[in-house]
Enzyme design. Structure first.
Site, PDB file in Angstrom:
ATOM      1  N   CYS A 201     -18.765  40.873  30.028  1.00  0.00           N
ATOM      2  CA  CYS A 201     -18.123  40.973  28.715  1.00  0.00           C
ATOM      3  C   CYS A 201     -18.304  42.411  28.238  1.00  0.00           C
ATOM      4  O   CYS A 201     -18.659  43.276  29.028  1.00  0.00           O
ATOM      5  CB  CYS A 201     -18.650  39.930  27.736  1.00  0.00           C
ATOM      6  SG  CYS A 201     -20.362  40.126  27.263  1.00  0.00           S
TER       7      CYS A 201
ATOM      8  N   CYS B 192     -14.374  37.569  27.891  1.00  0.00           N
ATOM      9  CA  CYS B 192     -13.746  38.126  26.696  1.00  0.00           C
ATOM     10  C   CYS B 192     -12.618  37.227  26.208  1.00  0.00           C
ATOM     11  O   CYS B 192     -11.919  36.605  27.002  1.00  0.00           O
ATOM     12  CB  CYS B 192     -13.193  39.504  27.009  1.00  0.00           C
ATOM     13  SG  CYS B 192     -14.424  40.583  27.750  1.00  0.00           S
TER      14      CYS B 192
ATOM     15  N   CYS C  76     -11.397  42.988  28.261  1.00  0.00           N
ATOM     16  CA  CYS C  76     -12.496  42.773  29.203  1.00  0.00           C
ATOM     17  C   CYS C  76     -12.696  44.003  30.080  1.00  0.00           C
ATOM     18  O   CYS C  76     -11.735  44.678  30.437  1.00  0.00           O
ATOM     19  CB  CYS C  76     -12.190  41.580  30.105  1.00  0.00           C
ATOM     20  SG  CYS C  76     -12.517  40.006  29.327  1.00  0.00           S
TER      21      CYS C  76
END
Length: 137
Positions: free
Chosen positions: A9, A81, A86
């Site tokens: 993430c 994400c 991302c």
């Protein structure tokens, strides 16, 4: 170990850290578990707290940069994400995307209880997704 799994993430502070802890408990030494982010910061105290509620200690965890991950150690990348971009991971790893909203917020109107509820929801969503994930032999 049969498979290397990387949770990715942005800040490597909440979702990916919780996923790492959950996956370590679920898969043990059968899978090499890592997490990282494109803009590493620190492990969120709410993530530590909600994981401790279910017996997982994130005390030794720290945020890591995706740049520090050796692509040769990763067979599967799971990006977490939802609304943000991302991070990219270079390498030949299989990619999965589990869009989970970031439970951390800078919204000053959110109370401690609101934030804990958001972190618990993210944790429980991750736990559900991991319960259906089967590592390759």
């Amino acid at each position: 170990m049969s498979q290397g799994l990387l949770f990715l993430c942005v800040a490597n502070s909440a979702r990916s850290q919780m996923a790492e802890g959950l996956a370590r408990r679920r898969f043990g030494d059968l899978v090499r578990i890592q997490s990282a982010g494109s803009e590493p910061s620190t492990v969120n105290p709410y993530a530590r707290e909600v994981m401790a509620e279910i017996g997982i200690d994130l005390g030794s965890h720290h945020s890591k940069s995706v740049q520090s991950i050796d692509p040769a150690t990763v067979d599967v990348v799971i990006t977490l994400c939802a609304d943000e971009v991302c991070p990219a991971f270079l390498g030949r790893a299989r990619r999965l995307h589990w869009p989970i909203p970031d439970p951390a917020s800078q919204d000053p109107s959110l109370t401690r209880d609101d934030l804990l509820a958001r972190f618990r929801a993210a944790r429980d969503t991750l736990d559900g997704l991991l319960s259906r994930y089967e590592p390759a032999p």
